[in-house]
Write a protein that holds these residues in place. Sequence first.
Motif, PDB file in Angstrom:
ATOM      1  N   UNK A 137     -66.147  13.280 -14.265  1.00  0.00           N
ATOM      2  CA  UNK A 137     -64.907  14.058 -14.298  1.00  0.00           C
ATOM      3  C   UNK A 137     -64.926  15.066 -15.453  1.00  0.00           C
ATOM      4  N   UNK A 138     -65.532  14.693 -16.568  1.00  0.00           N
ATOM      5  CA  UNK A 138     -65.659  15.634 -17.687  1.00  0.00           C
ATOM      6  C   UNK A 138     -66.529  16.826 -17.297  1.00  0.00           C
ATOM      7  N   UNK A 139     -67.563  16.562 -16.497  1.00  0.00           N
ATOM      8  CA  UNK A 139     -68.371  17.674 -16.007  1.00  0.00           C
ATOM      9  C   UNK A 139     -67.538  18.653 -15.206  1.00  0.00           C
ATOM     10  N   UNK A 140     -66.647  18.132 -14.384  1.00  0.00           N
ATOM     11  CA  UNK A 140     -65.781  18.994 -13.576  1.00  0.00           C
ATOM     12  C   UNK A 140     -64.771  19.755 -14.439  1.00  0.00           C
ATOM     13  N   UNK A 141     -64.229  19.047 -15.413  1.00  0.00           N
ATOM     14  CA  UNK A 141     -63.224  19.687 -16.262  1.00  0.00           C
ATOM     15  C   UNK A 141     -63.844  20.813 -17.092  1.00  0.00           C
ATOM     16  N   UNK A 142     -65.017  20.592 -17.618  1.00  0.00           N
ATOM     17  CA  UNK A 142     -65.693  21.664 -18.359  1.00  0.00           C
ATOM     18  C   UNK A 142     -66.055  22.820 -17.422  1.00  0.00           C
ATOM     19  N   UNK A 143     -66.389  22.505 -16.190  1.00  0.00           N
ATOM     20  CA  UNK A 143     -66.639  23.557 -15.181  1.00  0.00           C
ATOM     21  C   UNK A 143     -65.384  24.414 -15.007  1.00  0.00           C
ATOM     22  N   UNK A 144     -64.233  23.762 -14.903  1.00  0.00           N
ATOM     23  CA  UNK A 144     -62.981  24.501 -14.710  1.00  0.00           C
ATOM     24  C   UNK A 144     -62.649  25.393 -15.902  1.00  0.00           C
ATOM     25  N   UNK A 145     -63.174  25.016 -17.083  1.00  0.00           N
ATOM     26  CA  UNK A 145     -62.978  25.818 -18.290  1.00  0.00           C
ATOM     27  C   UNK A 145     -64.097  26.855 -18.466  1.00  0.00           C
ATOM     28  N   UNK A 146     -65.006  26.915 -17.491  1.00  0.00           N
ATOM     29  CA  UNK A 146     -66.137  27.840 -17.499  1.00  0.00           C
ATOM     30  C   UNK A 146     -67.091  27.590 -18.678  1.00  0.00           C
ATOM     31  N   UNK A 147     -67.092  26.371 -19.161  1.00  0.00           N
ATOM     32  CA  UNK A 147     -68.086  25.961 -20.150  1.00  0.00           C
ATOM     33  C   UNK A 147     -69.203  25.269 -19.365  1.00  0.00           C
ATOM     34  N   UNK A 148     -70.058  26.085 -18.751  1.00  0.00           N
ATOM     35  CA  UNK A 148     -71.020  25.555 -17.795  1.00  0.00           C
ATOM     36  C   UNK A 148     -72.152  24.774 -18.461  1.00  0.00           C
ATOM     37  N   UNK A 149     -72.469  25.098 -19.705  1.00  0.00           N
ATOM     38  CA  UNK A 149     -73.493  24.331 -20.410  1.00  0.00           C
ATOM     39  C   UNK A 149     -73.019  22.890 -20.624  1.00  0.00           C
TER      40      UNK A 149
END
Length: 452
Positions: A141-153
């Motif tokens: 879920x953290x991977x998804x949340x960072x994706x939503x923040x455009x922090x793709x790394x």
Amino acid sequence: MSMIKTIKSLPMAVAAAAVLAALPMPEGTPIFGEQTAFAQRAESNKKQSTRKVQALTADFHKKLQKAQEAIDAKNYAEGMEILDDALARKANDYERAVAWQLKAQVFYEQDDVRGTISAYEKILQFADSIPEALEIGIIYNLGQLYYSEEDFDKALEYIQRWQNRVDPTLISVSNLQFIANLHYVRNEFEECLKYIYQAIEIGNSLETVEVKESWYSIALSSHWELGQYEKVRDVLEILLINWPKPRYWTQLAGIYQELGDEQTSYSLTEAAYKQGFLDDNETQLVNVAQIQLARSAPIKCAWILEKAFKENRVEKSPKNEKILGQCYMMAYEYEKALEPLSKAAAGDEDGDLWFQIGQVQMQLGHYKDALDSFASVIKAFEKDKSEKAKEKTLSATMQRGQAFTELKRFKEAREAFKTAKRMATDRRDKRMVTQWESYLKAEEAREEMLNG
């Protein structure tokens, strides 16, 4: 789009309130929220190791219940205050994890993605005190949340941690599709293709899963970025068969053109035109008209453009008027060619085009109009000192002399030929002017004889 909607749009996003919903509690303790997909998945994951989870004390549980009641009533400030008070007291790691789960719920419901991320990462500090399956769920879920923040790394970092921990047989089609998206936005197109084709393969094998157009679209874009045009063609054909949208017709025609198969490209473009798929695309309408020229059907080119002009689907620009005129010229419809060609020449102040128009007018016996056209040629090239400009100006001047001769305006014809003779620099041009002067004298003599 709000942050909360962004989160919900992710394939496997779940409410923060559900992440620790399945944690064991003292007998008789109500569970907060519903079990998540991750928790349900963990129950069937026999390979996951079992951790000994600490129990909630009755006093701590009461505080959590009061906090949950406040949160359910949307009294977030009160709920947070109760949780902060609970965390300030003595508590075991399991209790702190559950408290932070409720804080994550508050952040999530208030559309605070960064706060939700911080709360989840805080829970991971107590990872040894919560079930391993739920830890893995939080990581995803953290991977998804960072994706939503455009922090793709950071998103990739968590997703790779998740992949290293999860049973490969439990990775779903939605997981694969999300991971493909993540690699795509990172311009890792080969990796994107690996995951999206896995998702498509599994989806096609299951009646309960619908393979989506967007999955093929991301494959299409990845192949394009990699310059794999034959693969682009193959994916476009699948898209066209299953989702027959106008853009797929034109894109497929374009890729066949790129691959050097012009006949297939032309056929697809014409098919799209006949179905009305190009009606709102000016560029494509002009393109399908020009295809008729390539197929030696210039009159069809003219018909397509005339129809598009009439329906206001194509701008009557000098460029488009010129194409229409050229279509009529190639179809030997010279009279019809003159109007669009003249509009094009006037709009672009095109000396070469005015010269072509003048020649057609001479052939049709429109000598007066030809005079104006050749005058426009001379004007267009008057500031041009190139050899081409000199040659065109000389030819236009001679043609004016010819037009004056045919109109029996002999004095003006003589002036035109005299000017041309001064401009002529080589023997051939001078001889040609002399020939026209001889023709002029003969015409004058014939006219005098006829008039007695």
